[in-house]
Design an enzyme around this catalytic site. Structure first.
Site, PDB file in Angstrom:
ATOM      1  N   PHE A  73      48.123  41.889  36.248  1.00 31.85           N
ATOM      2  CA  PHE A  73      48.456  42.957  36.834  1.00 31.85           C
ATOM      3  C   PHE A  73      50.015  43.454  36.891  1.00 31.85           C
ATOM      4  O   PHE A  73      50.200  44.554  36.770  1.00 31.85           O
ATOM      5  CB  PHE A  73      48.037  42.743  38.481  1.00 31.85           C
ATOM      6  CG  PHE A  73      46.529  42.596  38.549  1.00 31.85           C
ATOM      7  CD1 PHE A  73      45.864  43.880  38.469  1.00 31.85           C
ATOM      8  CD2 PHE A  73      45.590  41.497  38.977  1.00 31.85           C
ATOM      9  CE1 PHE A  73      44.320  43.788  38.641  1.00 31.85           C
ATOM     10  CE2 PHE A  73      44.337  41.329  38.818  1.00 31.85           C
ATOM     11  CZ  PHE A  73      43.840  42.699  38.879  1.00 31.85           C
ATOM     12  N   GLU A 107      34.666  32.235  48.206  1.00 30.90           N
ATOM     13  CA  GLU A 107      33.689  32.970  47.385  1.00 30.90           C
ATOM     14  C   GLU A 107      32.885  31.981  46.655  1.00 30.90           C
ATOM     15  O   GLU A 107      31.644  32.269  46.569  1.00 30.90           O
ATOM     16  CB  GLU A 107      34.608  33.957  46.657  1.00 30.90           C
ATOM     17  CG  GLU A 107      35.094  35.195  47.580  1.00 30.90           C
ATOM     18  CD  GLU A 107      36.029  36.000  46.889  1.00 30.90           C
ATOM     19  OE1 GLU A 107      36.526  37.069  47.198  1.00 30.90           O
ATOM     20  OE2 GLU A 107      36.999  35.460  45.800  1.00 30.90           O
TER      21      GLU A 107
END
Lengths: 441, 441
Positions: free
Chosen positions: B26, B182
């Site tokens: 990113f 998660e």
């Protein structure tokens, strides 16, 4: 065993005969399905957890489809077949006398055995070529080929020597059957379309793809006219086709032909020969040069009516003619073996019938919008044949989900010339030096 | 260099300054994009050919998405940015005095350098845990975790000892940040829903999932109320949550806690610590315990205004507070560094400005229909937060294609509780013995 698992056990009493199927490919899976309502305990073992839709595996190698588009867990396919269990295991040896199969760890006894362990590559005695010229049989093979192809472009981009650069941009496919034709067409398109704007130091469009076939024409199983059509379509994509040509040496630098010609190429793919699974060596039966077991007319082993050998592992005859090693022959043979067993289980002795192969036609695709199809006397080549090929293969993919995802991936790739799955994963070899220090020319 | 490649070269004269970016995550990617129209030659190097949408990588590990749904070739992303080249290369050492970066093979000089080489796992001095408790940073990591999880069920199905079977069905996740939460939620759902009908000797629904966090609550970066909501949602899925708990030993058989308790589990996942890329060791700069480089307010290196360190590699402050190691902080920092360079290239000296992190909010998802979201003072948990999370992540995926394919995969998985990508690929370890010989009980 815990009480929880007990209540989930197969409800059939254990006295039922045990049918053991080795292999979850087209042959093994269709055998298992045909035994869905059989009065038997059925066990299917495979060393992988997934069934593979092999006719589309080359699309994974060529980054057009994802692994899970062409593979699906075997136990999910057979989930609702309550008389059947699936075990992840590798068969090592078959003991015909004891009626048991030795596994990687453990063993399984059988009353009936269906051997559908498939085939692997054959390098015709040049097994050392395997490391430099990978074949395409498994998901891992496909990902390895994908890595090699896209790494070759990365290496070419880093390379400064023009000849070395050219060798990285040269791809040789050995074997002109359907897989070889499909790979060669896709390789040409990757350079000419998919990657054409992605690099700064090389022109991907100058890719060189060679397809080498030992026989006098490509796709020898097809009508000569279709072979010629396929060759023309490949040449239009920029593939150099060499027929009547034999390879004498393959290294990671070049391919040498029988004529003495040397083709510098860093990426070589093998689509030439297959060999029946080594498991068949433990069967006391005649085998042909490719290791395939010679079976009786009903696909059983001589002197062992309780053992069937099917699919690519067997040399099968139908009305005196050899059955080609394709998905439909495999499926039909697995089903046939299962039906022989089924008849006996239902108390119909002497009901054995000879295997009759029903040729549903053959197809091969060449690039993104061309194919050849031969269905009985109907012969077609070009875009219409491709559309037909495409619809049939989408339909054939097991499970709605794979179908939709593959449909979408293909649709997108087709419209945009892109290939979404061109990830390089796993180990990578040393790449050419980058330099001079401030290279950005 | 051949004439073909010359005509495709970057058109900018070579006298332009060279901006070198290390890393295509990113931070590096947003830096490169911000330099699209800069009067500079830009080079981005990465040791992988793909940008990874890391927030969704756990979905690949949990077989819900394909690798190519969350990864896209860097050179395809930057294809149309004509002042930029992408090279597949690994940076080995930074030579600040000579202004050059040594690569796996070769070297590159720079006028400006942006170090965005990211982070890897940290086992806090217990690096030998890496082989038994893999972390999740790369596509390979995700496929390794997927293999371990689904192989554990296969092993449990083969196993006959009840205790050993239970250990194969026990999963420990170490670290209660977003990734740990998660993973734990997905692991519980795989047993309870996805696989529930697939086995004959085990009940996948009896899966045990433990989530271990050293601090007093999960998701410490969030509001305490949301942490409590997340814990409740996990427990509803069947996850055992242990907070204030430290791990002292991990083997391939069990996890030992500081309390002395031993948790038998054959599958352990690591989501606890990260460590800045080792490349930063060649920078003469202060680094914190996690190896992150302490940078100036403008993100440059002290005494080296031509070198910026951004993303997970840097310890960045904004208005005196530490910037959290998430995608948005990485993107913003990469863009900030690029803008400092851009201003100087355009002849605006002394234009350096301090980095200001803009918190766009944080989210974490728990299972298939629940999430927590904290955006400024807006706090939300449950289904609505999940819908919001889902829309945002679909939007964030680079490239329309990935978006559609992921949308479809998710939609299908959600409706059917299935996970289409649960293929076991690569090497597999020895599995429990199968026997007695006729096992089919």
């Amino acid at each position: 065993m815990s009480s929880v698992s007990n209540e989930r056990n197969v409800t059939a009493p254990t006295a039922l005969p045990h049918v053991l199927i080795i292999g979850g490919g087209f042959a093994g899976l269709s055998a298992a399905r045909a035994l869905a309502n059989a009065p038997a305990r059925v066990t299917l073992i495979d060393r992988r957890n997934h069934h593979l839709f092999q006719p589309l595996l080359y699309q994974v190698a060529m980054a057009a489809l994802n692994p899970s588009d062409v593979a699906y867990p075997i136990r999910a396919i057979l989930r609702d077949q309550r008389n059947t269990q699936v075990l992840l295991a590798e068969a090592r040896r078959i003991d015909l006398a004891q009626r048991r199969v030795e596994l990687d760890n453990g063993a399984l006894a059988y009353d009936y055995l269906i051997v559908a362990s498939g085939a692997s590559h054959s390098y015709f005695g040049n097994e050392h070529w395997a490391t430099v010229a990978p074949g395409l049989k498994t998901i891992e093979d496909a990902l390895d080929i994908r890595r090699r192809v896209f790494l070759a472009y990365e290496a070419a981009e880093r390379e400064r020597d023009a000849l070395a650069q050219k060798a990285w941009q040269s791809f040789v496919v050995i074997g002109g059957g359907p897989t070889g034709v499909e790979l060669a067409g896709a390789l040409a398109e990757i350079g000419r379309h998919t990657l054409k704007d992605d690099f700064r130091h090389i022109d991907p469009r100058s890719v060189r793809v060679l397809l080498i076939e030992g026989r006098e024409r490509l796709l020898a199983a097809f009508d000569p006219q279709l072979s010629a059509d396929a060759r023309r379509a490949l040449e239009k994509l920029g593939v150099e086709v060499r027929t009547n040509e034999r390879v004498t040496e393959v290294t990671d630098q070049e391919v040498t032909l029988a004529s003495g010609e040397r083709l510098p190429a860093r990426t070589v793919l093998w689509a030439a020969g297959v060999q029946a699974s080594a498991l068949t060596q433990s069967l006391a039966a005649n085998r042909d040069r490719a290791g395939r077991v010679e079976v009786q007319a009903d696909l059983s082993l001589p002197d062992h009516p309780e053992v069937f050998v099917v699919g690519d592992t067997a040399k099968m005859l139908s009305a005196g003619k050899e059955v080609p090693g394709m998905a439909q022959g495999a499926s039909q043979s697995g089903r046939h073996a299962a039906r022989q067993i089924l008849a006996e289980l239902r108390g119909e002795p002497n009901a054995r019938s000879p295997f009759r192969y029903r040729n549903l036609g053959s197809m091969a695709t060449i690039g993104r919008a061309s194919a050849i199809a031969e269905i009985g006397r109907w012969k077609q080549s070009g875009f219409f044949a491709w559309l037909f090929w495409w619809a049939l293969h989408i339909y054939g993919l097991i499970g709605f989900r794979s179908r939709t995802s593959a449909f979408l991936n293909w649709g997108w790739q087709w419209l945009t010339f892109q290939r979404g799955a061109r990830l390089i994963t796993g180990e990578r070899p040393e790449l050419p030096e980058i330099g001079p220090a401030d290279r950005h020319d």
